[in-house]
Design a protein around this motif. Structure first.
Motif, PDB file in Angstrom:
ATOM      1  N   MET A 114       0.830  -1.207   0.000  1.00 58.05           N
ATOM      2  CA  MET A 114       0.000   0.000   0.000  1.00 58.05           C
ATOM      3  C   MET A 114       0.869   1.264   0.000  1.00 58.05           C
ATOM      4  N   ILE A 115       1.979   1.201   0.707  1.00 58.40           N
ATOM      5  CA  ILE A 115       2.892   2.346   0.756  1.00 58.40           C
ATOM      6  C   ILE A 115       3.464   2.635  -0.628  1.00 58.40           C
ATOM      7  N   VAL A 116       3.960   1.609  -1.299  1.00 53.97           N
ATOM      8  CA  VAL A 116       4.537   1.790  -2.629  1.00 53.97           C
ATOM      9  C   VAL A 116       3.473   2.245  -3.626  1.00 53.97           C
ATOM     10  N   ALA A 117       2.243   1.790  -3.434  1.00 52.87           N
ATOM     11  CA  ALA A 117       1.149   2.156  -4.336  1.00 52.87           C
ATOM     12  C   ALA A 117       0.805   3.641  -4.269  1.00 52.87           C
ATOM     13  N   THR A 118       1.243   4.347  -3.223  1.00 47.71           N
ATOM     14  CA  THR A 118       0.988   5.790  -3.139  1.00 47.71           C
ATOM     15  C   THR A 118       1.802   6.561  -4.163  1.00 47.71           C
ATOM     16  N   GLY A 119       2.801   5.912  -4.730  1.00 47.19           N
ATOM     17  CA  GLY A 119       3.685   6.600  -5.671  1.00 47.19           C
ATOM     18  C   GLY A 119       4.957   7.109  -5.027  1.00 47.19           C
ATOM     19  N   ALA A 120       5.075   6.964  -3.719  1.00 49.55           N
ATOM     20  CA  ALA A 120       6.288   7.394  -3.028  1.00 49.55           C
ATOM     21  C   ALA A 120       7.459   6.491  -3.406  1.00 49.55           C
ATOM     22  N   LYS A 121       8.564   7.096  -3.795  1.00 49.92           N
ATOM     23  CA  LYS A 121       9.781   6.334  -4.071  1.00 49.92           C
ATOM     24  C   LYS A 121      10.331   5.888  -2.717  1.00 49.92           C
ATOM     25  N   THR A 122      10.337   4.577  -2.482  1.00 49.89           N
ATOM     26  CA  THR A 122      10.493   4.042  -1.135  1.00 49.89           C
ATOM     27  C   THR A 122      11.743   3.187  -0.955  1.00 49.89           C
ATOM     28  N   ILE A 123      12.383   3.370   0.212  1.00 47.30           N
ATOM     29  CA  ILE A 123      13.484   2.509   0.646  1.00 47.30           C
ATOM     30  C   ILE A 123      12.997   1.721   1.856  1.00 47.30           C
ATOM     31  N   LYS A 124      13.079   0.410   1.796  1.00 49.26           N
ATOM     32  CA  LYS A 124      12.630  -0.473   2.864  1.00 49.26           C
ATOM     33  C   LYS A 124      13.809  -0.863   3.761  1.00 49.26           C
ATOM     34  N   ILE A 125      13.702  -0.570   5.054  1.00 46.25           N
ATOM     35  CA  ILE A 125      14.721  -0.952   6.016  1.00 46.25           C
ATOM     36  C   ILE A 125      14.247  -2.174   6.798  1.00 46.25           C
ATOM     37  N   ILE A 126      15.082  -3.184   6.844  1.00 44.06           N
ATOM     38  CA  ILE A 126      14.756  -4.476   7.444  1.00 44.06           C
ATOM     39  C   ILE A 126      15.558  -4.667   8.725  1.00 44.06           C
ATOM     40  N   LYS A 127      14.929  -5.233   9.749  1.00 43.00           N
ATOM     41  CA  LYS A 127      15.611  -5.506  11.000  1.00 43.00           C
ATOM     42  C   LYS A 127      16.603  -6.675  10.823  1.00 43.00           C
ATOM     43  N   PRO A 128      17.610  -6.763  11.692  1.00 43.73           N
ATOM     44  CA  PRO A 128      18.579  -7.869  11.599  1.00 43.73           C
ATOM     45  C   PRO A 128      18.025  -9.146  12.244  1.00 43.73           C
ATOM     46  N   HIS A 129      17.027  -9.726  11.609  1.00 40.41           N
ATOM     47  CA  HIS A 129      16.382 -10.932  12.129  1.00 40.41           C
ATOM     48  C   HIS A 129      17.407 -12.042  12.335  1.00 40.41           C
ATOM     49  N   ALA A 130      17.227 -12.806  13.421  1.00 47.92           N
ATOM     50  CA  ALA A 130      18.129 -13.926  13.701  1.00 47.92           C
ATOM     51  C   ALA A 130      18.115 -14.933  12.550  1.00 47.92           C
ATOM     52  N   ASP A 131      16.948 -15.112  11.963  1.00 40.68           N
ATOM     53  CA  ASP A 131      16.790 -16.022  10.827  1.00 40.68           C
ATOM     54  C   ASP A 131      17.120 -15.265   9.541  1.00 40.68           C
ATOM     55  N   ASN A 132      18.262 -15.539   8.972  1.00 41.17           N
ATOM     56  CA  ASN A 132      18.659 -14.837   7.748  1.00 41.17           C
ATOM     57  C   ASN A 132      17.690 -15.084   6.596  1.00 41.17           C
ATOM     58  N   GLN A 133      17.024 -16.236   6.603  1.00 40.43           N
ATOM     59  CA  GLN A 133      16.057 -16.501   5.539  1.00 40.43           C
ATOM     60  C   GLN A 133      14.904 -15.499   5.592  1.00 40.43           C
ATOM     61  N   GLU A 134      14.567 -15.046   6.789  1.00 38.13           N
ATOM     62  CA  GLU A 134      13.529 -14.023   6.915  1.00 38.13           C
ATOM     63  C   GLU A 134      14.006 -12.711   6.296  1.00 38.13           C
ATOM     64  N   VAL A 135      15.269 -12.390   6.480  1.00 39.25           N
ATOM     65  CA  VAL A 135      15.836 -11.191   5.862  1.00 39.25           C
ATOM     66  C   VAL A 135      15.779 -11.314   4.340  1.00 39.25           C
ATOM     67  N   PHE A 136      16.189 -12.470   3.823  1.00 38.43           N
ATOM     68  CA  PHE A 136      16.158 -12.662   2.368  1.00 38.43           C
ATOM     69  C   PHE A 136      14.727 -12.563   1.831  1.00 38.43           C
ATOM     70  N   ARG A 137      13.762 -13.105   2.559  1.00 41.04           N
ATOM     71  CA  ARG A 137      12.360 -13.033   2.124  1.00 41.04           C
ATOM     72  C   ARG A 137      11.883 -11.589   2.050  1.00 41.04           C
ATOM     73  N   LYS A 138      12.244 -10.805   3.048  1.00 39.80           N
ATOM     74  CA  LYS A 138      11.813  -9.408   3.075  1.00 39.80           C
ATOM     75  C   LYS A 138      12.491  -8.592   1.982  1.00 39.80           C
ATOM     76  N   ILE A 139      13.761  -8.890   1.716  1.00 41.94           N
ATOM     77  CA  ILE A 139      14.450  -8.229   0.611  1.00 41.94           C
ATOM     78  C   ILE A 139      13.741  -8.536  -0.703  1.00 41.94           C
ATOM     79  N   GLU A 140      13.465  -9.814  -0.931  1.00 37.46           N
ATOM     80  CA  GLU A 140      12.830 -10.235  -2.185  1.00 37.46           C
ATOM     81  C   GLU A 140      11.476  -9.558  -2.371  1.00 37.46           C
ATOM     82  N   HIS A 141      10.678  -9.496  -1.302  1.00 39.65           N
ATOM     83  CA  HIS A 141       9.359  -8.884  -1.419  1.00 39.65           C
ATOM     84  C   HIS A 141       9.469  -7.393  -1.695  1.00 39.65           C
ATOM     85  N   ALA A 142      10.372  -6.711  -0.985  1.00 37.22           N
ATOM     86  CA  ALA A 142      10.516  -5.265  -1.166  1.00 37.22           C
ATOM     87  C   ALA A 142      10.915  -4.925  -2.598  1.00 37.22           C
ATOM     88  N   VAL A 143      11.828  -5.682  -3.149  1.00 37.79           N
ATOM     89  CA  VAL A 143      12.262  -5.439  -4.521  1.00 37.79           C
ATOM     90  C   VAL A 143      11.124  -5.754  -5.490  1.00 37.79           C
TER      91      VAL A 143
END
Length: 294
Positions: free
Chosen positions: A87-116
């Motif tokens: 919904m945020i990206v749909a506003t038209g705002a050019k957005t940078i997504k900041i991700i927390k340093p989750h203990a599970d690196n796979q969660e970080v990779f999932r969030k990176i993939e979705h944001a891109v």
């Protein structure tokens, strides 16, 4: 007994200790236009990577993004659901997504993939959100965190395929390691006083820029409340600045109110640029800044 201090007050005091000299001869009407990661913005005053703004208004995160889009500013976003980010990206705002340093690196990779996938122009990590105040690893809303190595950070950078930002850099040490990992930018920040007696971001900004050799954009976060504050950051070498808590009270009034304040701060910035002979952001000059000694 835990000692108490106020890193935010220390940061405010440092801002206020910096004075400027004026330069009128041969000065021109300034431009505040900024280009970053292939996009052009009307201002170097950006939103900050806030999260969970529902206490301000039910749709606070979307309102925040709408304000950035309306004011021509870069938008940053912190924690939140996938649906919220869409919904945020749909506003038209050019957005940078900041991700927390989750203990599970796979969660970080999932969030990176979705944001891109949904169209964020860059992603990054809060490298400073790994530990709690007792020396253990942090836990944010039930989600375990863990400090990352330079090698892990490099893996996140490679996986992103878009610019990756290290947020929470407050030393040349972390700046050098972030650069080694391939980060395309850094946010100098103490995360709103996460550490007591934290050095003010502007105090170490020049050292951090020197550590990177000026090869990547460096941004400043924490305590910015005016165009004058932004000017001081930019004059000392920052590419742009993030404003968060200063804007939060306006969210309940809607995106127009937040956008208006960003525009007011941009006009304040332009006013100082004009009076110091700076015609564009790439002409900023640190020699106009003086530290008060009286």
């Amino acid at each position: 007994m835990q000692l108490t201090s106020n890193s935010d007050k220390i940061t405010r005091d440092f801002f206020d200790s910096l004075l400027i000299e004026t330069r009128y001869l041969d000065a021109t009407i300034p431009s505040t236009e900024m280009t970053l990661f292939g996009e052009t913005f009307r201002t170097p005053i950006m939103t900050a990577a806030l999260s969970h703004l529902h206490h301000t208004t039910q749709d606070g995160m979307t309102v925040y993004a709408q304000a950035a889009a309306q004011s021509g500013a870069m938008h940053w976003v912190g924690m939140g659901s996938e649906n919220e980010l869409e919904m945020i990206v749909a506003t038209g705002a050019k957005t940078i997504k900041i991700i927390k340093p989750h203990a599970d690196n796979q969660e970080v990779f999932r969030k990176i993939e979705h944001a891109v996938k949904v169209g964020c122009i860059a992603v990054g990590m809060d490298i400073d959100h790994a530990f709690n105040s007792d020396g253990g690893y942090d836990n944010v809303l039930g989600l375990p965190m863990k400090a990352k190595s330079t090698e892990e950070l490099a893996e996140f950078v490679q996986a992103a395929g878009v610019p990756f930002i290290a947020k929470g850099v407050l030393s040349p040490h972390d700046a050098e390691k972030s650069l080694k990992a391939g980060c395309a930018g850094m946010v100098v920040s103490h995360h709103h006083g996460m550490v007591q007696y934290a050095v003010p971001p502007l105090m170490v900004l020049r050292d951090i820029i020197s550590a990177t050799g000026g090869s990547v954009p460096v941004f400043v976060d924490c305590g910015i409340e005016s165009g004058m504050d932004a000017y001081k950051c930019l004059a000392l070498g920052a590419k742009a600045v993030s404003v968060g808590r200063h804007l939060m009270p306006l969210l309940k009034e809607g995106p127009e109110a937040v956008a208006r304040r960003i525009e007011e701060m941009t006009a304040e910035l332009a006013g100082v640029m004009a009076r110091t002979g700076v015609g564009s952001l790439d002409k900023m000059d640190s020699t106009v800044i003086h530290r008060r000694t009286f």
